[in-house]
Design a protein around this motif. Structure first.
Motif, PDB file in Angstrom:
ATOM      1  N   ILE A  26      36.093  33.187  38.791  1.00 47.43           N
ATOM      2  CA  ILE A  26      37.653  33.435  40.015  1.00 47.43           C
ATOM      3  C   ILE A  26      38.802  34.385  39.190  1.00 47.43           C
ATOM      4  N   ASN A  27      38.250  33.158  37.499  1.00 45.62           N
ATOM      5  CA  ASN A  27      39.781  33.992  36.749  1.00 45.62           C
ATOM      6  C   ASN A  27      38.998  34.302  35.516  1.00 45.62           C
ATOM      7  N   ARG A  28      37.635  35.444  35.912  1.00 47.42           N
ATOM      8  CA  ARG A  28      37.016  35.682  35.110  1.00 47.42           C
ATOM      9  C   ARG A  28      36.982  35.263  33.836  1.00 47.42           C
ATOM     10  N   LEU A  29      36.511  34.038  33.100  1.00 48.38           N
ATOM     11  CA  LEU A  29      35.840  33.010  32.415  1.00 48.38           C
ATOM     12  C   LEU A  29      34.857  33.124  32.211  1.00 48.38           C
ATOM     13  N   GLU A  30      34.027  33.957  34.153  1.00 44.80           N
ATOM     14  CA  GLU A  30      32.570  33.631  33.482  1.00 44.80           C
ATOM     15  C   GLU A  30      32.507  35.584  33.967  1.00 44.80           C
ATOM     16  N   GLU A  31      32.088  36.154  34.000  1.00 46.36           N
ATOM     17  CA  GLU A  31      31.965  37.410  35.010  1.00 46.36           C
ATOM     18  C   GLU A  31      30.622  38.061  35.557  1.00 46.36           C
ATOM     19  N   HIS A  32      30.793  38.424  37.139  1.00 45.60           N
ATOM     20  CA  HIS A  32      29.809  38.370  37.902  1.00 45.60           C
ATOM     21  C   HIS A  32      29.601  39.419  38.061  1.00 45.60           C
ATOM     22  N   GLN A  33      27.653  40.164  38.216  1.00 48.28           N
ATOM     23  CA  GLN A  33      26.949  40.947  37.624  1.00 48.28           C
ATOM     24  C   GLN A  33      27.479  41.403  39.370  1.00 48.28           C
ATOM     25  N   LYS A  34      27.170  40.898  40.409  1.00 50.21           N
ATOM     26  CA  LYS A  34      26.728  41.753  41.805  1.00 50.21           C
ATOM     27  C   LYS A  34      27.945  40.147  42.344  1.00 50.21           C
ATOM     28  N   GLY A  35      27.939  41.411  44.033  1.00 45.88           N
ATOM     29  CA  GLY A  35      29.284  40.954  44.505  1.00 45.88           C
ATOM     30  C   GLY A  35      30.952  41.789  44.375  1.00 45.88           C
ATOM     31  N   LYS A  36      31.772  41.018  45.223  1.00 50.04           N
ATOM     32  CA  LYS A  36      33.067  41.032  44.896  1.00 50.04           C
ATOM     33  C   LYS A  36      33.544  39.731  45.180  1.00 50.04           C
ATOM     34  N   ILE A  37      35.033  40.432  44.362  1.00 55.35           N
ATOM     35  CA  ILE A  37      35.444  38.828  44.171  1.00 55.35           C
ATOM     36  C   ILE A  37      37.124  39.372  43.883  1.00 55.35           C
TER      37      ILE A  37
ATOM     38  N   ILE B 189      45.705  38.547  37.975  1.00 55.92           N
ATOM     39  CA  ILE B 189      44.774  37.275  38.355  1.00 55.92           C
ATOM     40  C   ILE B 189      45.349  36.518  36.904  1.00 55.92           C
ATOM     41  N   ARG B 190      44.634  36.501  36.037  1.00 62.89           N
ATOM     42  CA  ARG B 190      44.924  35.062  35.671  1.00 62.89           C
ATOM     43  C   ARG B 190      46.729  34.443  35.513  1.00 62.89           C
ATOM     44  N   ALA B 191      48.210  35.364  35.693  1.00 59.87           N
ATOM     45  CA  ALA B 191      48.694  34.755  35.638  1.00 59.87           C
ATOM     46  C   ALA B 191      49.459  34.003  37.198  1.00 59.87           C
ATOM     47  N   GLU B 192      48.020  34.455  38.219  1.00 62.22           N
ATOM     48  CA  GLU B 192      48.658  33.693  39.380  1.00 62.22           C
ATOM     49  C   GLU B 192      47.860  32.375  39.183  1.00 62.22           C
ATOM     50  N   VAL B 193      45.931  32.272  38.762  1.00 58.37           N
ATOM     51  CA  VAL B 193      46.045  31.366  38.903  1.00 58.37           C
ATOM     52  C   VAL B 193      45.914  30.487  37.233  1.00 58.37           C
ATOM     53  N   GLY B 194      45.919  28.738  38.195  1.00 64.59           N
ATOM     54  CA  GLY B 194      46.273  28.309  36.650  1.00 64.59           C
ATOM     55  C   GLY B 194      44.833  27.369  36.616  1.00 64.59           C
TER      56      GLY B 194
END
Lengths: 398, 421, 244
Positions: C51-62, C79-84
């Motif tokens: 959700i905060n892109r510490l991992e990348e997803h290969q398929k689908g949408k977030i 996004i990272r500034a809004e997600v703690g």
């Protein structure tokens, strides 16, 4: 029943009397050291008397009467041994500074490359380290001096750098800088540095109060370029060059005259020292970067910091704390290793002082002691500095 | 800017069959250009202006790598390649540079080292000078290994080393009880045997002065002696430095910092020139003996610091446990502290050994000729001038093999002992 | 009435050959509290790290707060500034004081003046009850104090969503409660929270929905009461029986 053994042996007496246990070894050690020193001094005295030498440092002011091939300050045979010592010392510092500079840059590049995700790059870096670390420094030095640099062309066919600099088997010739009003130029540099410090302070205060950031790097860059430039335009500073020119000395011998010459001994020593020490610095850098846990980068990233900010504010401060102490140790090693100059006749302090001067005056004890004391002073000074630095920046724990 | 070079759009997985062959074509073109240029002197792109011509292979290769940089192609090999050496433009450029430099330089180097080199012969004339002249090494090999030791007596050196190796192997094979005796034998009895064998003078063996010892055998002799003795001396220094008795502590610190603060060359000068002044009038201590003592004390100081690190790393609880069990200082250290501390410092100890071996060539500044010194002498011989390169490469390879294997072995030891904890 | 603040549609992720997320579909509304549980290796941490892109997803949408998560760096930073996020290993910066840990990001990312940043940081530290530790360094604090400081640090960025990745798993038992209390307070204050945890007491008290994951898939997703009273899947029942 009283089974207790009333006869006490010597060892029991020894064990009971704790004061004796504490002091006896120390007294014995002290006696041993004093005895050793006395023994050596006595023998030295006898030997020196037999040979008609006396112990003293008055040779320091005597005329040296030997020339030194390369010197940063004015020197010739009529100067004193003291001055010869200074020349050697400056040469040692010169090669150490050059070596440290290149070793650091190369070490950082290789250390970072070792961690690259690119298989080729990290393998090449790994092989570099394995090769240059496992061959003795003296051998590498000999290779550069006797094999590589001897393969350079004669002055007539020297390698030409834009017609101002020439590389041949006799050395690297560069233009000599001839300054007028050099002191004004230095003042401008000092003024520039002071103003940059002010700029950074101002930027920091502004950020604390308003949160906005000022482009302090660009401004500093501008200052360091413009201010010295001004001294040229209106300060009366000027710079002229004396270029090396090829002259025919005899029928078959050509050489360059004028300009400044960097002797092959210096080049070989600097090259060998840099390449060798870079391997150790690379390992220090790698350990430092690996020593910062991945979670730190993730936490900083999740707070919204950019990659550059993460590196500058979170990773580097922690990595540097791991990198700097062993790297400073390597700098010290490099400075000590520069004494290998004696093997290829680069006039550093060992060759000039503990070599030529000692051979001429015969004062082995005084000269070798002074030389060792010089290196010792340097080592201890840097150790003290390192300890102070470590205490100051230590990460506080419970 | 890269996006603007995209003539056909960004390489994506759906257009796999279009981009991959194109990419491979360009890559092969780039490599072909480099190979033809470097080894066959054929310039494919000579019709281009000189600056572009020089960089042509780089441009081809870069373009090719760009086209095959597809994010999730599904082809395993391609994905691995992309993630590894082609993850972005910068990486691609570096990869190409490294490969091109290797292609340009490795074949000529191999030629000089092996294919054009001369291996068999007995004199300088038989060197064709197209490649390396290994005849030089062949002819001088005995000297490189044994120094100036008389040929007829070389078996004595061989015998000493065989004995040493034999006893070390025996040390690994005998049961634990006997190991103690092997160590005592090696430390105290073997040196005398070796001394008598190699220098002779007794038992009907011809005496060979230490000045004639040299070459690789001298390197080993010095290293092994210094190795054997710097370890116990270093251990005592380390314990001394941690002692609570001020005199012992400060004299240990002074001793250690002195040897660590000065370069080895000055120590060697001290041993060869200054030290004789401190001996009683008329006594003479062999130069080699002086040098070995100097090197041993020098390395012992570094060893002391390494061992001290291990002693410090040991948890205090071990000391407390030993004391509370009623063990005295020496018993506690011998049975509890040192066995554990030594396991911790294996890499440091191995490093110091390695540094010792690499430091031995320095003895040539005081006139002792080990391997590097012998090569120096050989290359200055009027019959054999100009073979410095071959000599130093030979020495470099020998040292590299020794040091590389030592460091590998110490890494293995470290791994083995790590799992114990 | 509540906007969807997080939308995950058909999200798939592989680590090399191994598929760690399989067809994840998840909608999170504002002010919702969701607890994610499951056996180790089920992909729960990976889920919230996407959700905060510490991992990348290969398929689908977030999509987070209307912004789609893709390679676009600007979007990621926004996004990272809004997600703690709060980590299992705390990850406080050891070379900075607690106060500096909290003010670092507001100063450098939001360009807040230092004084203002410090004032709001002290307020957050007070809310998690470690105001007196503000000038100390992380190495001088206990585990529970460090984790609460980490929570305060994340809150200083005034995020709309808070992600918790097993926040109490690395703590000694006596310190778990103080951290959970801080999280309960936060929940009562109206924050949108996604918490990966084994602490079912916390889930019962605060969560709106509980999700059970196994082998990369969402096996069960129910409102809290129903999840514990009537778990539908057998795997859920097995898991609950092991940890309750």
């Amino acid at each position: 029943m009283n089974i207790k053994n009333t006869t006490k042996g010597f060892t029991d007496f020894f064990k009971d009397n704790s004061k004796i246990r504490n002091y006896l070894p120390q007294i014995l050690t002290l006696l041993f050291i004093v005895f050793l020193i006395g023994y050596f001094t006595y023998n030295a005295q006898v030997n020196m008397d037999n040979r008609g030498i006396d112990f003293g440092f008055h040779f320091w002011g005597q005329e040296a009467s030997f020339d030194i091939q390369f010197s940063l300050i004015e020197y010739d045979g009529s100067h004193s041994y003291g001055r010869a010592y200074l020349v050697g010392l400056l040469n040692t510092i010169l090669v150490a500074v050059i070596g440290i500079f290149f070793a650091t840059i190369l070490g950082i590049i290789i250390g970072v490359s070792r961690l690259s995700s690119n298989y080729l790059i990290s393998r090449v870096a790994e092989w570099y380290i394995e090769i240059f670390r496992n061959i003795p420094l003296l051998l590498q030095l000999f290779f550069w001096y006797f094999a590589a640099l001897r393969a350079l062309p004669l002055p007539k066919e020297a390698i030409n750098f834009f017609d101002v600099s020439f590389l041949s088997v006799k050395g690297l010739y560069i233009p000599k800088f001839i300054w007028t009003n050099f002191d004004i130029f230095i003042y401008s540099i000092i003024a520039a540095i002071i103003s940059i410090i002010f700029v950074y302070n101002y930027a920091r205060k502004k950020q604390e109060q308003t949160g906005t950031q000022t482009p302090k790097f660009l401004i500093s860059l501008g200052i360091i370029i413009v201010l010295p430039l001004l001294t040229f335009l209106i300060g009366g500073v000027s710079l002229s060059f004396e270029y090396p020119i090829l002259k025919q000395m005899s029928e078959t011998i050509f050489n360059y005259v004028g300009g400044a010459k960097i002797i092959p001994e210096l080049m070989a020593l600097a090259a060998a020292l840099s390449l060798y020490t870079a391997t150790f610095i690379a390992e220090c850098v790698r350990a430092g970067i690996l020593g910062v846990s991945k979670g730190q980068k993730e936490a900083a990233g999740s707070l919204g910091l950019t990659t550059g900010q993460i590196l500058r504010l979170v990773v580097m401060p922690q990595a540097l704390r791991i990198i700097i102490p062993p790297t400073t140790n390597q700098y010290l090693n490099l400075t000590k290793n520069s004494s290998l100059a004696a093997a290829i006749a680069y006039p550093d302090i060992v060759l000039v002082f503990a070599g030529t001067a000692m051979m001429q005056t015969g004062r082995a004890i005084e000269i070798v002691s002074i030389t060792m004391a010089t290196y010792l002073t340097l080592s201890i000074a840097i150790s003290i500095l390192m300890n102070w630095y470590n205490k100051k920046i230590a990460i506080k724990e419970k | 800017m890269i996006k603007k070079i995209n003539i056909l759009g960004t390489p994506t997985q759906d257009k796999l069959n279009l981009f991959v062959p194109m990419g491979i074509f360009f890559i092969i073109l780039g490599f072909l250009d480099v190979i033809l240029n470097a080894h066959f002197k054929i310039n494919l792109t000579s019709f281009l202006p000189i600056w572009i011509n020089y960089f042509a292979p780089l441009i081809f290769g870069f373009l090719g790598l760009h086209y095959i940089r597809i994010e999730f192609s599904g082809i395993k090999i391609l994905d691995n390649l992309n993630k590894n050496i082609n993850s972005n433009g910068f990486n691609a450029l570096l990869t190409l540079l490294i490969l091109f430099v290797l292609i340009q330089n490795i074949p000529p180097l191999l030629n000089w080292l092996f294919f054009d080199a001369d291996f068999i012969g007995t004199s300088k004339e038989e060197c064709s000078r197209e490649g390396a002249c290994w005849i030089f090494v062949n002819v001088w090999l005995k000297r490189f290994i044994y120094g100036l030791y008389p040929n007829a007596e070389i078996w004595r050196i061989n015998l000493s080393f065989l004995l040493l190796i034999g006893f070390i192997i025996a040390g690994f094979l005998v049961p634990v009880k006997a190991k103690k005796y092997i160590i005592i034998f090696l430390l105290f009895v073997f040196p005398f045997i070796a001394m008598n064998l190699i220098s002779g003078g007794n038992f009907g063996l011809e005496w060979v002065e230490t000045a004639a010892w040299g070459g690789l055998s001298l390197t080993f002799i010095i290293s092994i002696f210094a190795l054997l003795f710097c370890f116990p001396i270093g251990m005592f220094l380390a314990l001394g430095r941690r002692s609570s008795a001020p005199i012992i502590r400060y004299s240990s610190i002074g001793f250690i910092e002195f040897w660590r603060g000065v370069p080895l060359i000055t120590v060697l000068f001290m041993a060869s020139v200054m030290f004789p002044m401190f001996l009683p009038d008329g006594t003479y201590m062999d130069k080699l003996v002086r040098v070995i003592i100097a090197i041993t004390l020098f390395e012992a100081a570094y060893m002391a610091e390494v061992i001290r690190g291990g002693l410090q790393a040991l948890p205090r609880g071990q000391y407390d446990a030993g004391k509370s069990l009623g063990m005295g200082y020496w018993r506690m250290h011998l049975l509890v502290i040192l066995p554990q501390a030594l396991k911790l410092v294996i890499p440091g100890v191995a490093n110091t050994f390695l540094a010792l071996v690499k430091d031995t060539p320095l003895i040539l500044v005081v006139g002792l000729l080990e391997l590097v010194g012998m090569i120096d002498m050989a290359k200055s011989n009027p019959d054999w001038l100009g073979f410095a390169t071959e000599g130093y490469i030979f020495a470099g390879v020998v040292f590299w093999i020794i040091c590389f294997n030592m460091s590998r072995y110490s890494q293995r030891l470290e791994r083995r002992y790590k799992t114990d904890r | 009435m509540s906007d969807k603040i997080i939308e995950m549609k058909e999200v798939n992720k592989w680590f090399g050959d191994f598929q760690v997320l399989k067809d994840i579909n998840l909608m999170v509304n504002q002010k919702q509290k969701i607890v994610v549980c499951g056996p180790s290796g089920s992909g729960k941490s990976t889920l919230i790290r996407c959700i905060n892109r510490l991992e990348e997803h290969q398929k689908g949408k977030i999509i987070v707060d209307g912004i789609e998560l893709d390679e676009n760096t600007k979007n990621i930073e926004q996004i990272r500034a809004e997600v703690g996020m709060v980590f299992q290993q705390f990850n406080l910066f050891p070379h900075l004081s607690i106060l500096d840990n909290c003010t670092l990001a507001p100063i450098w990312v939001k360009k807040t003046p230092k004084k203002q940043a410090e004032e709001s940081a002290l307020k957050q530290l007070e809310k998690v009850q470690i105001l007196d530790q503000a000038k100390k360094f992380p190495g001088q604090l206990s585990g529970g104090q460090q984790q609460r400081a980490a929570i305060a640090r994340a809150l200083c960025m005034e995020p709309k969503i808070m992600l918790f990745d097993e926040p109490t798993s690395a703590l000694d038992p006596e310190m778990i409660k103080e951290v959970l209390d801080a999280m309960v307070n936060l929940a009562k204050g109206g924050m949108t929270m996604i918490v990966v945890t084994h602490e079912m007491g916390f889930a019962k008290e605060v969560a709106d929905e509980v999700i059970f994951m196994d082998e990369g898939m969402i096996v069960e997703k129910q409102p809290t009461k129903d999840f514990f009273a009537n778990p539908k899947s057998d795997r859920t029942k097995l898991f609950l029986s092991q940890i309750l």
